[in-house]
Motif scaffolding. Structure first.
Motif, PDB file in Angstrom:
ATOM      1  N   VAL A  70       5.153  -8.246   7.546  1.00  0.00           N
ATOM      2  CA  VAL A  70       4.472  -9.082   6.563  1.00  0.00           C
ATOM      3  C   VAL A  70       4.947  -8.773   5.138  1.00  0.00           C
ATOM      4  CG1 VAL A  70       2.225  -9.730   5.618  1.00  0.00           C
ATOM      5  CG2 VAL A  70       2.467  -9.281   8.074  1.00  0.00           C
ATOM      6  N   CYS A  71       4.877  -7.498   4.731  1.00  0.00           N
ATOM      7  CA  CYS A  71       5.205  -7.143   3.340  1.00  0.00           C
ATOM      8  C   CYS A  71       6.530  -6.397   3.198  1.00  0.00           C
ATOM      9  CB  CYS A  71       4.084  -6.325   2.721  1.00  0.00           C
ATOM     10  SG  CYS A  71       3.868  -4.705   3.471  1.00  0.00           S
ATOM     11  N   LEU A  72       7.180  -6.110   4.328  1.00  0.00           N
ATOM     12  CA  LEU A  72       8.500  -5.463   4.373  1.00  0.00           C
ATOM     13  C   LEU A  72       8.504  -4.012   3.882  1.00  0.00           C
ATOM     14  CD1 LEU A  72      10.682  -8.454   3.174  1.00  0.00           C
ATOM     15  CD2 LEU A  72       9.962  -7.870   5.495  1.00  0.00           C
ATOM     16  N   LYS A  73       7.350  -3.368   3.839  1.00  0.00           N
ATOM     17  CA  LYS A  73       7.269  -1.964   3.471  1.00  0.00           C
ATOM     18  C   LYS A  73       7.743  -1.102   4.643  1.00  0.00           C
ATOM     19  CE  LYS A  73       4.091   1.384   1.513  1.00  0.00           C
ATOM     20  NZ  LYS A  73       2.751   1.637   0.993  1.00  0.00           N
ATOM     21  N   PHE A  74       8.407   0.033   4.338  1.00  0.00           N
ATOM     22  CA  PHE A  74       8.933   0.923   5.374  1.00  0.00           C
ATOM     23  C   PHE A  74       8.015   2.121   5.601  1.00  0.00           C
ATOM     24  CE2 PHE A  74      12.768  -1.310   4.188  1.00  0.00           C
ATOM     25  CZ  PHE A  74      13.401  -1.468   5.411  1.00  0.00           C
ATOM     26  N   PHE A  75       8.024   2.629   6.848  1.00  0.00           N
ATOM     27  CA  PHE A  75       7.229   3.785   7.229  1.00  0.00           C
ATOM     28  C   PHE A  75       8.046   4.706   8.120  1.00  0.00           C
ATOM     29  CE2 PHE A  75       4.382   0.346   6.329  1.00  0.00           C
ATOM     30  CZ  PHE A  75       3.427   0.945   5.515  1.00  0.00           C
ATOM     31  N   SER A  76       7.778   6.000   8.011  1.00  0.00           N
ATOM     32  CA  SER A  76       8.479   6.988   8.834  1.00  0.00           C
ATOM     33  C   SER A  76       7.915   7.060  10.246  1.00  0.00           C
ATOM     34  CB  SER A  76       8.377   8.374   8.198  1.00  0.00           C
ATOM     35  OG  SER A  76       8.972   8.379   6.940  1.00  0.00           O
ATOM     36  N   LEU A  77       6.614   6.841  10.377  1.00  0.00           N
ATOM     37  CA  LEU A  77       5.956   6.956  11.677  1.00  0.00           C
ATOM     38  C   LEU A  77       5.389   5.611  12.110  1.00  0.00           C
ATOM     39  CD1 LEU A  77       3.926  10.224  11.054  1.00  0.00           C
ATOM     40  CD2 LEU A  77       6.113  10.003  12.235  1.00  0.00           C
ATOM     41  N   SER A  78       5.477   5.331  13.385  1.00  0.00           N
ATOM     42  CA  SER A  78       4.937   4.070  13.901  1.00  0.00           C
ATOM     43  C   SER A  78       3.426   4.010  13.719  1.00  0.00           C
ATOM     44  CB  SER A  78       5.307   3.891  15.371  1.00  0.00           C
ATOM     45  OG  SER A  78       4.761   4.929  16.153  1.00  0.00           O
ATOM     46  N   THR A  79       2.763   5.153  13.810  1.00  0.00           N
ATOM     47  CA  THR A  79       1.311   5.175  13.633  1.00  0.00           C
ATOM     48  C   THR A  79       0.929   4.823  12.194  1.00  0.00           C
ATOM     49  OG1 THR A  79       1.411   7.560  13.267  1.00  0.00           O
ATOM     50  CG2 THR A  79       0.869   6.814  15.492  1.00  0.00           C
ATOM     51  N   ASP A  80       1.766   5.214  11.237  1.00  0.00           N
ATOM     52  CA  ASP A  80       1.501   4.847   9.838  1.00  0.00           C
ATOM     53  C   ASP A  80       1.651   3.342   9.645  1.00  0.00           C
ATOM     54  OD1 ASP A  80       1.032   7.469   9.208  1.00  0.00           O
ATOM     55  OD2 ASP A  80       3.026   7.815   8.347  1.00  0.00           O
ATOM     56  N   LEU A  81       2.638   2.761  10.287  1.00  0.00           N
ATOM     57  CA  LEU A  81       2.817   1.305  10.210  1.00  0.00           C
ATOM     58  C   LEU A  81       1.607   0.597  10.816  1.00  0.00           C
ATOM     59  CD1 LEU A  81       4.349  -1.326   9.719  1.00  0.00           C
ATOM     60  CD2 LEU A  81       5.565  -0.907  11.871  1.00  0.00           C
ATOM     61  N   LEU A  82       1.156   1.066  11.952  1.00  0.00           N
ATOM     62  CA  LEU A  82      -0.001   0.452  12.606  1.00  0.00           C
ATOM     63  C   LEU A  82      -1.254   0.543  11.725  1.00  0.00           C
ATOM     64  CD1 LEU A  82      -1.073  -0.929  15.139  1.00  0.00           C
ATOM     65  CD2 LEU A  82      -1.500   1.325  16.095  1.00  0.00           C
ATOM     66  N   THR A  83      -1.482   1.712  11.156  1.00  0.00           N
ATOM     67  CA  THR A  83      -2.627   1.885  10.257  1.00  0.00           C
ATOM     68  C   THR A  83      -2.501   0.965   9.053  1.00  0.00           C
ATOM     69  OG1 THR A  83      -2.869   4.179  10.947  1.00  0.00           O
ATOM     70  CG2 THR A  83      -3.902   3.552   8.859  1.00  0.00           C
ATOM     71  N   HIS A  84      -1.326   0.907   8.470  1.00  0.00           N
ATOM     72  CA  HIS A  84      -1.068   0.026   7.333  1.00  0.00           C
ATOM     73  C   HIS A  84      -1.378  -1.425   7.693  1.00  0.00           C
ATOM     74  CE1 HIS A  84       1.120  -2.235   4.258  1.00  0.00           C
ATOM     75  NE2 HIS A  84       1.765  -2.828   5.251  1.00  0.00           N
ATOM     76  N   PHE A  85      -0.869  -1.851   8.825  1.00  0.00           N
ATOM     77  CA  PHE A  85      -1.059  -3.233   9.226  1.00  0.00           C
ATOM     78  C   PHE A  85      -2.533  -3.576   9.421  1.00  0.00           C
ATOM     79  CE2 PHE A  85      -1.025  -6.943  11.982  1.00  0.00           C
ATOM     80  CZ  PHE A  85      -0.077  -7.735  11.346  1.00  0.00           C
ATOM     81  N   LYS A  86      -3.250  -2.659  10.078  1.00  0.00           N
ATOM     82  CA  LYS A  86      -4.677  -2.894  10.330  1.00  0.00           C
ATOM     83  C   LYS A  86      -5.503  -2.905   9.052  1.00  0.00           C
ATOM     84  CE  LYS A  86      -4.962  -1.123  15.033  1.00  0.00           C
ATOM     85  NZ  LYS A  86      -5.515  -0.071  15.900  1.00  0.00           N
ATOM     86  N   THR A  87      -5.137  -2.069   8.090  1.00  0.00           N
ATOM     87  CA  THR A  87      -5.934  -1.984   6.872  1.00  0.00           C
ATOM     88  C   THR A  87      -5.517  -2.984   5.792  1.00  0.00           C
ATOM     89  OG1 THR A  87      -4.523  -0.233   5.977  1.00  0.00           O
ATOM     90  CG2 THR A  87      -6.501   0.444   7.215  1.00  0.00           C
ATOM     91  N   GLN A  88      -4.250  -3.390   5.786  1.00  0.00           N
ATOM     92  CA  GLN A  88      -3.762  -4.245   4.718  1.00  0.00           C
ATOM     93  C   GLN A  88      -3.638  -5.723   5.099  1.00  0.00           C
ATOM     94  OE1 GLN A  88      -3.292  -3.031   1.581  1.00  0.00           O
ATOM     95  NE2 GLN A  88      -4.104  -1.146   2.475  1.00  0.00           N
ATOM     96  N   HIS A  89      -3.426  -5.982   6.371  1.00  0.00           N
ATOM     97  CA  HIS A  89      -3.110  -7.363   6.771  1.00  0.00           C
ATOM     98  C   HIS A  89      -4.088  -7.970   7.774  1.00  0.00           C
ATOM     99  CE1 HIS A  89       0.509  -6.856   4.476  1.00  0.00           C
ATOM    100  NE2 HIS A  89       0.933  -5.880   5.259  1.00  0.00           N
ATOM    101  N   ASN A  90      -5.203  -7.336   8.021  1.00  0.00           N
ATOM    102  CA  ASN A  90      -6.223  -7.904   8.913  1.00  0.00           C
ATOM    103  C   ASN A  90      -7.463  -8.267   8.162  1.00  0.00           C
ATOM    104  OD1 ASN A  90      -4.773  -7.938  11.226  1.00  0.00           O
ATOM    105  ND2 ASN A  90      -5.712  -6.122  12.106  1.00  0.00           N
TER     106      ASN A  90
END
Length: 76
Positions: free
Chosen positions: A56-76
């Motif tokens: 969605v926002c093209l931000k990068f993350f080192s861990l897949s869990t960080d991406l998942l948390t980001h997605f749930k908190t920022q894009h839901n």
């Protein structure tokens, strides 16, 4: 003279032993007693390659869990 010394508090000696076993991150204050946890933690530092990107926002993350948390908190 007969001196008696109180026994050491077992909780204190346990904590002292555990603190000696801590494995420290050389890049930040993180500490753990597990080599596996330290390896996972090292992935969070900037020198590691960021391999997970938010669609969605093209931000990068080192861990897949960080991406998942980001997605749930920022894009839901």
């Amino acid at each position: 003279m007969n001196y008696s010394f109180p026994l050491a508090d077992p909780r204190v000696s346990y904590l002292a032993r555990m603190q000696k076993r801590r494995i420290l991150c050389r890049y930040c204050p993180f500490a753990t007693d597990s080599a596996f946890d330290l390896q996972n933690h090292l992935c969070t530092h900037a020198f590691t390659k960021n391999t997970y990107q938010c669609d969605v926002c093209l931000k990068f993350f080192s861990l897949s869990t960080d991406l998942l948390t980001h997605f749930k908190t920022q894009h839901n």
